[in-house]
Design a protein around this motif. Structure first.
Motif, PDB file in Angstrom:
ATOM      1  N   TRP A   5       0.803  -1.221   0.000  1.00 56.23           N
ATOM      2  CA  TRP A   5       0.000   0.000   0.000  1.00 56.23           C
ATOM      3  C   TRP A   5       0.834   1.268   0.000  1.00 56.23           C
ATOM      4  O   TRP A   5       0.314   2.360  -0.254  1.00 56.23           O
ATOM      5  CB  TRP A   5      -0.937   0.009   1.220  1.00 56.23           C
ATOM      6  CG  TRP A   5      -1.922  -1.128   1.208  1.00 56.23           C
ATOM      7  CD1 TRP A   5      -1.921  -2.213   1.995  1.00 56.23           C
ATOM      8  CD2 TRP A   5      -3.043  -1.275   0.322  1.00 56.23           C
ATOM      9  NE1 TRP A   5      -2.962  -3.052   1.694  1.00 56.23           N
ATOM     10  CE2 TRP A   5      -3.683  -2.493   0.661  1.00 56.23           C
ATOM     11  CE3 TRP A   5      -3.572  -0.504  -0.705  1.00 56.23           C
ATOM     12  CZ2 TRP A   5      -4.809  -2.954   0.014  1.00 56.23           C
ATOM     13  CZ3 TRP A   5      -4.711  -0.957  -1.360  1.00 56.23           C
ATOM     14  CH2 TRP A   5      -5.317  -2.164  -1.011  1.00 56.23           C
ATOM     15  N   ILE A   8       0.705   3.259  -3.198  1.00 53.12           N
ATOM     16  CA  ILE A   8      -0.642   3.804  -3.396  1.00 53.12           C
ATOM     17  C   ILE A   8      -0.853   5.010  -2.493  1.00 53.12           C
ATOM     18  O   ILE A   8      -1.485   6.012  -2.882  1.00 53.12           O
ATOM     19  CB  ILE A   8      -1.683   2.706  -3.144  1.00 53.12           C
ATOM     20  CG1 ILE A   8      -1.471   1.592  -4.185  1.00 53.12           C
ATOM     21  CG2 ILE A   8      -3.095   3.240  -3.194  1.00 53.12           C
ATOM     22  CD1 ILE A   8      -2.289   0.360  -3.948  1.00 53.12           C
ATOM     23  N   CYS A  12      -1.892   8.950  -3.543  1.00 53.87           N
ATOM     24  CA  CYS A  12      -2.932   9.768  -2.903  1.00 53.87           C
ATOM     25  C   CYS A  12      -2.358  11.101  -2.413  1.00 53.87           C
ATOM     26  O   CYS A  12      -2.982  12.165  -2.580  1.00 53.87           O
ATOM     27  CB  CYS A  12      -3.570   8.994  -1.747  1.00 53.87           C
ATOM     28  SG  CYS A  12      -4.558   7.580  -2.275  1.00 53.87           S
ATOM     29  N   CYS A  25      -8.802  12.487  -0.844  1.00 48.91           N
ATOM     30  CA  CYS A  25      -8.987  11.119  -1.366  1.00 48.91           C
ATOM     31  C   CYS A  25      -8.356  10.105  -0.419  1.00 48.91           C
ATOM     32  O   CYS A  25      -7.445  10.431   0.336  1.00 48.91           O
ATOM     33  CB  CYS A  25      -8.382  10.977  -2.767  1.00 48.91           C
ATOM     34  SG  CYS A  25      -6.594  11.217  -2.823  1.00 48.91           S
ATOM     35  N   VAL A  27      -8.028   5.375   0.027  1.00 51.40           N
ATOM     36  CA  VAL A  27      -8.251   4.062  -0.575  1.00 51.40           C
ATOM     37  C   VAL A  27      -8.594   3.075   0.542  1.00 51.40           C
ATOM     38  O   VAL A  27      -7.965   3.068   1.592  1.00 51.40           O
ATOM     39  CB  VAL A  27      -6.990   3.562  -1.331  1.00 51.40           C
ATOM     40  CG1 VAL A  27      -7.225   2.165  -1.910  1.00 51.40           C
ATOM     41  CG2 VAL A  27      -6.627   4.533  -2.440  1.00 51.40           C
ATOM     42  N   ARG A  47     -17.204   6.869  -4.873  1.00 47.77           N
ATOM     43  CA  ARG A  47     -16.515   5.598  -4.692  1.00 47.77           C
ATOM     44  C   ARG A  47     -16.315   4.917  -6.049  1.00 47.77           C
ATOM     45  O   ARG A  47     -17.230   4.820  -6.863  1.00 47.77           O
ATOM     46  CB  ARG A  47     -17.313   4.678  -3.757  1.00 47.77           C
ATOM     47  CG  ARG A  47     -17.637   5.342  -2.412  1.00 47.77           C
ATOM     48  CD  ARG A  47     -18.464   4.418  -1.526  1.00 47.77           C
ATOM     49  NE  ARG A  47     -17.714   3.255  -1.102  1.00 47.77           N
ATOM     50  CZ  ARG A  47     -16.913   3.235  -0.058  1.00 47.77           C
ATOM     51  NH1 ARG A  47     -16.739   4.325   0.667  1.00 47.77           N
ATOM     52  NH2 ARG A  47     -16.272   2.131   0.263  1.00 47.77           N
ATOM     53  N   ALA A  58      -9.891  -3.244  -4.034  1.00 44.50           N
ATOM     54  CA  ALA A  58      -9.767  -1.953  -3.363  1.00 44.50           C
ATOM     55  C   ALA A  58     -10.841  -1.016  -3.894  1.00 44.50           C
ATOM     56  O   ALA A  58     -11.485  -1.274  -4.923  1.00 44.50           O
ATOM     57  CB  ALA A  58      -8.384  -1.349  -3.581  1.00 44.50           C
ATOM     58  N   THR A  59     -11.022   0.087  -3.177  1.00 41.33           N
ATOM     59  CA  THR A  59     -11.990   1.125  -3.591  1.00 41.33           C
ATOM     60  C   THR A  59     -11.351   2.492  -3.393  1.00 41.33           C
ATOM     61  O   THR A  59     -10.796   2.777  -2.313  1.00 41.33           O
ATOM     62  CB  THR A  59     -13.283   1.043  -2.769  1.00 41.33           C
ATOM     63  OG1 THR A  59     -13.854  -0.266  -2.929  1.00 41.33           O
ATOM     64  CG2 THR A  59     -14.282   2.087  -3.242  1.00 41.33           C
ATOM     65  N   VAL A  60     -11.406   3.350  -4.441  1.00 43.48           N
ATOM     66  CA  VAL A  60     -10.903   4.719  -4.362  1.00 43.48           C
ATOM     67  C   VAL A  60     -12.065   5.629  -3.964  1.00 43.48           C
ATOM     68  O   VAL A  60     -13.134   5.607  -4.606  1.00 43.48           O
ATOM     69  CB  VAL A  60     -10.302   5.171  -5.705  1.00 43.48           C
ATOM     70  CG1 VAL A  60      -9.900   6.637  -5.627  1.00 43.48           C
ATOM     71  CG2 VAL A  60      -9.110   4.299  -6.069  1.00 43.48           C
ATOM     72  N   ALA A  75      -8.648   5.913  -9.761  1.00 43.97           N
ATOM     73  CA  ALA A  75      -8.942   4.481  -9.868  1.00 43.97           C
ATOM     74  C   ALA A  75      -8.151   3.854 -11.008  1.00 43.97           C
ATOM     75  O   ALA A  75      -7.661   2.717 -10.908  1.00 43.97           O
ATOM     76  CB  ALA A  75     -10.441   4.257 -10.072  1.00 43.97           C
ATOM     77  N   ILE A  78      -4.276   3.912  -9.795  1.00 41.25           N
ATOM     78  CA  ILE A  78      -4.047   2.934  -8.722  1.00 41.25           C
ATOM     79  C   ILE A  78      -4.323   1.526  -9.218  1.00 41.25           C
ATOM     80  O   ILE A  78      -3.644   0.559  -8.829  1.00 41.25           O
ATOM     81  CB  ILE A  78      -4.916   3.291  -7.497  1.00 41.25           C
ATOM     82  CG1 ILE A  78      -4.442   4.630  -6.905  1.00 41.25           C
ATOM     83  CG2 ILE A  78      -4.856   2.180  -6.442  1.00 41.25           C
ATOM     84  CD1 ILE A  78      -5.316   5.158  -5.796  1.00 41.25           C
TER      85      ILE A  78
END
Length: 539
Positions: A5, A8, A12, A25, A27, A47, A58-60, A75, A78
């Motif tokens: 992570w 990522i 962000c 933002c 994740v 989302r 995963a969800t942004v 999205a 990532i």
């Protein structure tokens, strides 16, 4: 899949620093836990899920101006990062599987020797297959030479199989097939479950050759988990082909007698053996020079250290002197290691010379040879309170020095590995027959079947705490015996003792083995013929 992570989180941070003012933002992972970014008003967030295949990983989440556009962009970015990590992980897994399977194939091939019984090859190959794949320890159903029925080779032994039980397996036309409960209708799954004792899915491979159907290999899916891949089935196919080759070799060797079998093995192995012997001699010889130089440098270093300590004491720095001992001790350890290496290299040279040296054959009284060896080891025998029994031994035509080396190694090993049992005996004798068999038997600590199979390989030592050594002695003995046209083997049981058997060949070239009885009878018939005349008449 395990996702890193940290990259990522960096994406962000950069997005919030360089993006639209007020945009926030973060994740979330598949469980909804925030793993990157800043969590802010999740109920108002835009989302955007990220999927790898069918799995949502995963969800942004984005809050603020242009949240929808930023969410789609993040999205995408990532998603590419996670896909890249997934690809790298897949490549690493594939490389690891390839290495594991390649290593397994090499180990399977290593056990494919004509001289090995098919049962031992089957056990080795199936054991390697189970360790290298998601298949469990399999069972081989094989029709061996000289048998009209099939035998099941299991980890705990061999047992006959009812022929009718195998009838459904003959319907399998594929080389390898994964059998599941869907195959219950044609009886294949029932037959597999009866043989293996489980209704778990089973991979079945046919053992087919020009001789026809030789049997099957049944390997259950391992209970440790994991699905069976196409690579696992390919490994099973390769293992089945190797087992087929081993069984065919068994059929071939079963139809040959001793002379033909030895000729076949010699044709296959002679060139390789000569190459290995030449290489062994060259490597062992070339190691001597750098090892001698290293030995000299270490001794020189010790002398320089002593000299430096003396100068320090003369100049008034005597307190520093003891620190030199901290340096000297590793140097002494290194010298001892080089000396040990030198002994090993010397044994290697002796081992290679056993195959290259010119033997001087003469009539040898084995009784005198053995008693001489026992006398030379008398101190060790008395110290360990061992009783030595020497039976009737014949007169043979052989190289005296090499036979002394054979009995010296075998008796010395018997002394070293006698253990602490109440019965401490070494017996040396000869079993008379068409081909006399000599033996050295002890009541020592013994060996396991696995250790017996490796006993004559170089550098094999199984009880390093029992006695010093370098593991070349038995290899040297085997080479001498083979040069005399004989063979050597051993039988052993842990805690009971070990017996080494060997032959010298009834005839090798113009050499003739003459037991004592033949010598006495011919001497009487010739009216007291001398040994020299007897040897000439035998020739």
């Amino acid at each position: 899949m395990k996702i890193r992570w940290a990259p990522i989180a960096a994406i962000c941070r950069d997005a919030m620093r360089l993006g639209t003012a007020g945009m926030v933002c973060w994740v979330e992972d598949a469980k909804g836990k925030v793993v990157a970014g800043v969590d802010d008003s999740p109920e108002r967030a835009s989302r955007h899920p990220i999927r790898i295949g069918e799995e949502e990983v995963a969800t942004v989440c984005v809050v603020g101006p242009q949240a929808e556009e930023w969410g789609e962009y993040l999205a995408s970015v990532i998603g590419r990062e996670i896909s890249h990590q997934h690809t790298v992980a897949d490549m690493a897994d594939a490389q690891a599987r390839l290495w594991r399977h390649t290593n397994a194939l090499m180990r399977m091939a290593a056990c494919m020797r004509l001289s090995l019984e098919p049962a031992r090859v089957i056990d080795s190959v199936l054991g390697i297959l189970a360790r290298a794949t998601n298949l469990g320890r399999g069972t081989a159903l094989v029709r061996l030479p000289g048998s009209d029925t099939y035998s099941a080779f299991r980890p705990d032994g061999v047992e006959p199989v009812e022929p009718l039980l195998l009838a459904p397996l003959y319907a399998i036309s594929d080389e390898v097939r994964l059998v599941t409960m869907e195959d219950a209708a044609d009886g294949v799954m029932h037959a597999c479950s009866e043989i293996l004792g489980t209704y778990e899915p089973v991979a079945v491979a046919r053992l087919g050759s020009e001789r026809g159907q030789l049997g099957f290999v049944l390997a259950p899916v391992a209970a440790k988990g994991g699905r069976v891949t196409s690579e696992d089935l390919k490994m099973l196919s390769a293992a089945a082909r190797m087992i087929t080759t081993a069984v065919e070799n068994g059929y071939t060797l079963a139809g040959e007698r001793d002379a033909t079998r030895l000729q076949v093995e010699n044709e296959l192995l002679a060139e390789q053996a000569r190459t290995m012997e030449e290489m062994l001699h060259t490597v062992a010889h070339d190691l001597r020079s750098p090892m001698t130089a290293l030995y000299g440098f270490l001794h020189l270093s010790l002398e320089e250290l002593k000299d430096m300590r003396r100068r320090l004491e003369e100049e008034g720095f005597a307190a520093i002197g003891p620190y030199a001992d901290d340096v000297a001790e590793p140097l002494r350890d290194s010298i001892r290691s080089v000396e040990k290496l030198n002994r090993m290299v010397q044994r290697l040279l002796e081992f290679s010379r056993a195959a290259r040296a010119t033997y001087s054959f003469e009539k040898v009284d084995l009784d005198r040879v053995v008693r001489g060896v026992v006398r030379s080891l008398g101190y060790q025998i008395k110290k360990n309170d061992i009783r030595v029994e020497i039976g009737k031994l014949p007169i043979v035509t052989a190289d005296r020095e090499q036979l002394e080396a054979v009995f010296g190694n075998l008796v010395d090993n018997a002394i070293k590995y006698m253990g602490d049992g109440p019965t401490r005996t070494i017996a040396i004798g000869c079993l008379e027959g068409p081909e006399p068999v000599f033996y050295v038997r002890d009541t020592g600590i013994g060996m396991t079947p696995e250790e017996v199979s490796k006993a004559f390989l170089p550098f094999q030592r199984f009880r390093r705490d029992a006695a010093p050594g370098d593991g070349i002695g038995l290899s040297h003995v085997r080479k001498i015996i083979e040069r005399h046209g004989g063979r050597i083997w051993c039988e052993s049981e842990r805690g009971v003792g070990t017996t080494f058997y060997f032959t010298l060949g009834t005839t090798v070239g113009r050499r003739v083995v003459l037991p004592h009885r033949a010598v006495e009878q011919q001497s009487q018939a010739n009216g007291g013929t001398s040994e020299q005349e007897l040897g000439q008449s035998a020739r």
